[in-house]
Scaffold this active site. Structure first.
Site, PDB file in Angstrom:
ATOM      1  N   MET A 298       1.134  -1.225  -0.019  1.00  0.00           N
ATOM      2  CA  MET A 298       0.181  -0.335  -0.427  1.00  0.00           C
ATOM      3  C   MET A 298       1.172   1.766   0.314  1.00  0.00           C
ATOM      4  O   MET A 298       1.370   1.771   1.054  1.00  0.00           O
ATOM      5  CB  MET A 298      -1.124   0.231   1.317  1.00  0.00           C
ATOM      6  CG  MET A 298      -1.685   1.384   1.012  1.00  0.00           C
ATOM      7  SD  MET A 298      -2.977   1.241   3.292  1.00  0.00           S
ATOM      8  CE  MET A 298      -1.769   1.598   3.717  1.00  0.00           C
ATOM      9  N   PRO A 299       1.390   1.408  -1.139  1.00  0.00           N
ATOM     10  CA  PRO A 299       1.896   3.136  -1.140  1.00  0.00           C
ATOM     11  C   PRO A 299       0.887   4.038  -0.515  1.00  0.00           C
ATOM     12  O   PRO A 299      -0.028   4.387  -0.893  1.00  0.00           O
ATOM     13  CB  PRO A 299       2.496   3.227  -2.654  1.00  0.00           C
ATOM     14  CG  PRO A 299       1.835   2.431  -3.121  1.00  0.00           C
ATOM     15  CD  PRO A 299       0.373   1.505  -2.769  1.00  0.00           C
ATOM     16  N   TYR A 300       2.077   4.968   0.373  1.00  0.00           N
ATOM     17  CA  TYR A 300       1.051   5.998   0.965  1.00  0.00           C
ATOM     18  C   TYR A 300       2.165   7.259   0.270  1.00  0.00           C
ATOM     19  O   TYR A 300       3.070   6.550   0.624  1.00  0.00           O
ATOM     20  CB  TYR A 300       1.224   6.079   2.275  1.00  0.00           C
ATOM     21  CG  TYR A 300       1.474   7.578   3.180  1.00  0.00           C
ATOM     22  CD1 TYR A 300       0.038   7.639   3.147  1.00  0.00           C
ATOM     23  CD2 TYR A 300       2.201   8.283   3.965  1.00  0.00           C
ATOM     24  CE1 TYR A 300      -0.464   9.031   4.309  1.00  0.00           C
ATOM     25  CE2 TYR A 300       2.447   9.156   4.066  1.00  0.00           C
ATOM     26  CZ  TYR A 300       0.686   9.372   4.662  1.00  0.00           C
ATOM     27  OH  TYR A 300       0.001  10.672   5.231  1.00  0.00           O
TER      28      TYR A 300
END
Length: 69
Positions: A1-3
């Protein structure tokens, strides 16, 4: 999950420009890292220019001095 957290000064950035930032960062993460867009989160923090400093000055003061040159 890129943030991804993007911080910009609050001074006339439109909703359309923000949407473009989100779309292009999402596309880059998908293209370069193979990340799924539905798992990618982009947060845009808008900071008042008087709350952002660099070069030893507040942004508001820096911009005033740049305008006088």
């Amino acid at each position: 999950m890129p943030y991804v957290n993007v911080r910009i000064t609050r001074d006339g950035v439109t909703a359309e420009q923000k949407a473009q930032i989100v779309a292009e960062i999402t596309q880059t993460l998908q293209r370069v890292l193979g990340k799924r867009p539905e798992h990618t989160h982009i947060i845009i923090d808008e900071i008042d220019p008087e709350n952002w400093g660099f070069a030893g000055q507040l942004t508001t003061e820096y911009r005033k001095s740049e305008g006088s040159r």
